[in-house]
Design a protein around this motif. Structure first.
Motif: not given
Length: 224
Positions: A146, A162, A191, A193, A195, A201-205
């Protein structure tokens, strides 16, 4: 009536657990007048024929009186992480050199892997020095990592970093320090991410307002 040949093991009570993305378990009972030496469960997927054929060694436990409890859990990781129809046969061997093959005829369908699910994302402990991001992430095939890239609104992504979130069970946490972002206040972006082992993958902001250092913070304003 099916009568087993003399001296050959007898395979019965074959059961297959409901397949999930993590695989499925095959269990059976083997009876033999001579000791069982091994039970193999060759398995492959319907996709591309037997290119992923693996002869798995099953777990064999003697129950006494010539009966054995046999089980093996098929893991998609051993079969290119493929979804779809799987085929498993059972081969039982005894000390007399005899063998018996049982072909499972029921459909074994491993579901396709879904992307990770990010939920319960929240930001806490917001101060001039930073804030904490926590979230819960689940995935039927297992989360591999993550990442939480973070930067400020000021001057674009000149301070982009990152970060790898820390893990505790299915909860992931990141403590963002303003000292890593030019000690800036104002609008921050983090954000999330997530995996999984298969590359999905999924993403949330998230958008966070951080008070500027040295400036008074006005809050809880009420008008009577």
């Amino acid at each position: 009536i099916s009568v087993p040949e003399q001296g050959k093991p007898e395979i019965k009570d074959v059961k297959v657990s409901k397949p999930t993305r993590s695989g499925y378990t095959v269990t059976c009972t083997v009876a033999s007048s001579t000791a069982i030496t091994k039970v193999l469960m060759p398995t492959w997927t319907e996709k591309n024929g037997q290119d992923d054929l693996v002869w798995h060694n099953a777990k064999v436990e003697s129950q006494g009186n010539g009966k054995y409890k046999v089980s093996y859990t098929v893991d998609p990781k051993d079969h290119k992480n493929e979804s779809g129809k799987y085929v498993t046969h059972i081969y039982a061997y005894n000390k007399a050199g005899k063998e018996t093959c049982y072909q499972i005829t029921e459909d074994i369908e491993v579901p396709e892997n879904q992307a990770p699910v990010i939920e319960s994302a929240e930001v806490t402990d917001v101060t001039e020095e930073g804030y904490t991001v926590t979230c819960k992430i689940t995935d039927d095939g297992g989360v591999s990592k993550v990442m939480m890239p973070t930067w400020t609104d000021k001057n674009g992504q000149d301070d982009l970093k990152w970060y790898t979130a820390s893990k505790n069970g299915d909860t992931y946490t990141l403590k963002v320090k303003t000292s890593n972002h030019n000690n800036e206040g104002g609008t921050y972006y983090t954000h999330i991410y997530a995996y999984d082992a298969e590359g999905k993958q999924a993403k949330k902001e998230l958008t966070i307002s951080v008070p500027e250092q040295g400036k008074p913070e006005i809050k809880d304003v009420k008008v009577s």
